[in-house]
Design a protein around this motif. Sequence first.
Motif, mmCIF file in Angstrom:
data_model
loop_
_atom_site.group_PDB
_atom_site.id
_atom_site.type_symbol
_atom_site.label_atom_id
_atom_site.label_comp_id
_atom_site.label_asym_id
_atom_site.label_seq_id
_atom_site.Cartn_x
_atom_site.Cartn_y
_atom_site.Cartn_z
ATOM 1 N N LEU A 39 11.751 82.962 15.742
ATOM 2 C CA LEU A 39 10.757 82.223 16.511
ATOM 3 C C LEU A 39 11.282 81.890 17.907
ATOM 4 O O LEU A 39 10.534 81.942 18.901
ATOM 5 N N TYR A 40 12.561 81.551 17.984
ATOM 6 C CA TYR A 40 13.194 81.263 19.272
ATOM 7 C C TYR A 40 13.156 82.502 20.169
ATOM 8 O O TYR A 40 12.782 82.432 21.355
ATOM 9 N N VAL A 41 13.531 83.666 19.606
ATOM 10 C CA VAL A 41 13.543 84.911 20.371
ATOM 11 C C VAL A 41 12.128 85.275 20.808
ATOM 12 O O VAL A 41 11.900 85.671 21.960
ATOM 13 N N ALA A 42 11.152 85.129 19.895
ATOM 14 C CA ALA A 42 9.769 85.457 20.232
ATOM 15 C C ALA A 42 9.256 84.573 21.368
ATOM 16 O O ALA A 42 8.550 85.049 22.274
ATOM 17 N N LEU A 281 30.923 76.414 28.102
ATOM 18 C CA LEU A 281 30.470 77.673 28.696
ATOM 19 C C LEU A 281 28.958 77.771 28.876
ATOM 20 O O LEU A 281 28.505 78.600 29.671
ATOM 21 N N LEU A 282 28.173 76.980 28.143
ATOM 22 C CA LEU A 282 26.723 77.162 28.183
ATOM 23 C C LEU A 282 26.143 77.092 29.598
ATOM 24 O O LEU A 282 25.415 78.001 30.008
ATOM 25 N N PRO A 283 26.407 76.041 30.392
ATOM 26 C CA PRO A 283 25.856 76.031 31.754
ATOM 27 C C PRO A 283 26.389 77.170 32.605
ATOM 28 O O PRO A 283 25.673 77.730 33.432
ATOM 29 N N THR A 284 27.654 77.533 32.391
ATOM 30 C CA THR A 284 28.259 78.584 33.193
ATOM 31 C C THR A 284 27.692 79.951 32.830
ATOM 32 O O THR A 284 27.546 80.815 33.697
ATOM 33 N N VAL A 285 27.371 80.151 31.547
ATOM 34 C CA VAL A 285 26.787 81.421 31.124
ATOM 35 C C VAL A 285 25.462 81.651 31.846
ATOM 36 O O VAL A 285 25.172 82.766 32.307
ATOM 37 N N THR A 286 24.647 80.613 31.957
ATOM 38 C CA THR A 286 23.384 80.734 32.686
ATOM 39 C C THR A 286 23.629 81.189 34.113
ATOM 40 O O THR A 286 22.963 82.106 34.619
ATOM 41 N N MET A 287 24.582 80.570 34.773
ATOM 42 C CA MET A 287 24.854 80.898 36.159
ATOM 43 C C MET A 287 25.412 82.311 36.306
ATOM 44 O O MET A 287 25.058 83.042 37.226
ATOM 45 N N VAL A 288 26.295 82.716 35.373
ATOM 46 C CA VAL A 288 26.862 84.067 35.436
ATOM 47 C C VAL A 288 25.764 85.110 35.270
ATOM 48 O O VAL A 288 25.730 86.117 35.995
ATOM 49 N N PHE A 289 24.834 84.878 34.354
ATOM 50 C CA PHE A 289 23.757 85.848 34.156
ATOM 51 C C PHE A 289 22.786 85.852 35.331
ATOM 52 O O PHE A 289 22.236 86.896 35.682
ATOM 53 N N LEU A 344 18.461 87.386 28.688
ATOM 54 C CA LEU A 344 19.699 87.725 27.981
ATOM 55 C C LEU A 344 20.574 86.490 27.774
ATOM 56 O O LEU A 344 21.189 86.316 26.723
ATOM 57 N N ALA A 345 20.628 85.621 28.782
ATOM 58 C CA ALA A 345 21.404 84.381 28.640
ATOM 59 C C ALA A 345 20.838 83.513 27.523
ATOM 60 O O ALA A 345 21.583 82.953 26.708
ATOM 61 N N ASP A 346 19.512 83.410 27.463
ATOM 62 C CA ASP A 346 18.876 82.614 26.399
ATOM 63 C C ASP A 346 19.164 83.200 25.019
ATOM 64 O O ASP A 346 19.336 82.462 24.037
ATOM 65 N N LEU A 347 19.208 84.527 24.906
ATOM 66 C CA LEU A 347 19.464 85.164 23.621
ATOM 67 C C LEU A 347 20.924 85.043 23.197
ATOM 68 O O LEU A 347 21.237 85.092 22.009
ATOM 69 N N ILE A 348 21.818 84.869 24.175
ATOM 70 C CA ILE A 348 23.243 84.734 23.859
ATOM 71 C C ILE A 348 23.602 83.293 23.507
ATOM 72 O O ILE A 348 24.586 83.048 22.794
ATOM 73 N N TYR A 349 22.817 82.319 23.963
ATOM 74 C CA TYR A 349 23.117 80.916 23.679
ATOM 75 C C TYR A 349 23.391 80.637 22.208
ATOM 76 O O TYR A 349 24.370 79.957 21.868
ATOM 77 N N PRO A 350 22.536 81.112 21.265
ATOM 78 C CA PRO A 350 22.800 80.801 19.846
ATOM 79 C C PRO A 350 24.116 81.347 19.330
ATOM 80 O O PRO A 350 24.665 80.809 18.363
ATOM 81 N N LEU A 351 24.639 82.376 19.970
ATOM 82 C CA LEU A 351 25.936 82.906 19.560
ATOM 83 C C LEU A 351 27.070 81.981 19.981
ATOM 84 O O LEU A 351 28.103 81.910 19.330
ATOM 85 N N LEU A 352 26.871 81.272 21.107
ATOM 86 C CA LEU A 352 27.885 80.332 21.599
ATOM 87 C C LEU A 352 27.749 78.971 20.944
ATOM 88 O O LEU A 352 28.741 78.284 20.696
ATOM 89 N N ASP A 353 26.498 78.561 20.693
ATOM 90 C CA ASP A 353 26.239 77.268 20.081
ATOM 91 C C ASP A 353 25.153 77.453 19.036
ATOM 92 O O ASP A 353 23.967 77.602 19.380
#
Length: 358
Positions: A39-42, A281-289, A344-353
């Motif tokens: 549901l999150y991905v959709a 890393l979560l805020p930084t991942v957004t910025m990197v992407f 892509l950043a949103d889809l990677i978030y659950p893997l980090l947290d």
Amino acid sequence: MSTASTSGAARDAVDGPVDTGPSGAGSRTSTGTKTAYLLYVAGKLGGAVVSLLAVLVTSFFLFRVISRDPVKAMTHGAPTSVEQMATLRKQFGLDLPMWQQFTHYCSAALTGDLGTSYQFHAPVGELILDKLPATLLLTGVSVVIYSVLGLWLGTRTAWRNGSLGDRINTGLALTLWSVPAFWLGLLLIIVFAVGIGPIPGMFPTGGMSSGDSSGFGYVLDVAHHMVLPVITLVAVGYAQTLLVMRSSLLDEMGSDYLTTARAKGLRDAAVRRHHAVPNALLPTVTMVFINLGFVAAGSILVETVFSWPGLGGLFYQALSVPDLPLVQGLFVVFAGAMIVMNLLADLIYPLLDPRVGR
């Protein structure tokens, strides 16, 4: 039958039999987690699609507020009869009502047709593909360098908060982040390309190559031309990455789980590497992407200053006419790249947290 028994029977009738054993509980938890993630991905995919449609609408109307007449701009002020002007407007569809232009634009864009450039008389898609490698090379190398450098320095400065190194790095980052990239590029050209005082010019003032080499010599020539624009992009980009990573890690440093990790006897480096940094890393991942999204867009001002033959320079040329199909096509590509990278950043978030998306 007691009230509790009746309630239990009612729940069983509605929900069906429930496996109360360990395997049943684990299965239900796993299924619930997968459903929540799907549901999150959709939701994120739906938001990306809506954003792309909004970009199409915005790209059409935004650049039509430009007061200059594209047909007059194409003639470069040369004497042109009214009949010739009308023919050009009809050729490019500018004589149609606005709603018809919009429907034609959207239907063509959804099939991958971004139109034909007014000034280059070539398909917009071909022009973009022709300039894309130069932009990917310049901004791709820059983003990789300043992301790694910013993450590393941001982690070290935060972990040693208040030290001399922290104050120097933070002050330098704040200074560079406030400097306009094009101004820094011009300064580097004056000092290291043109030369000033005892400092001779060591690098080219612009372009991607001298055009008189091949093979490995061409690679070295391109690398030589890349030095100043890469330094410009890295100087500004690493400062932003460092400051975001430092702030995020400082927020984590007072957490109880780090105190517990130290109490278990873990070394300071292990606590930082395995516990603090992953959670920061979560805020930084957004910025990197987001920065990776800029790989496609390039840096319009930096590419223009260094005459780099990429998408940024092409956008500047198109905007100066204005070449509406080319401007709109580049805008869609730039915004689309940002939307995809954010997705892509949103889809990677659950893997980090794992808490994200539940």
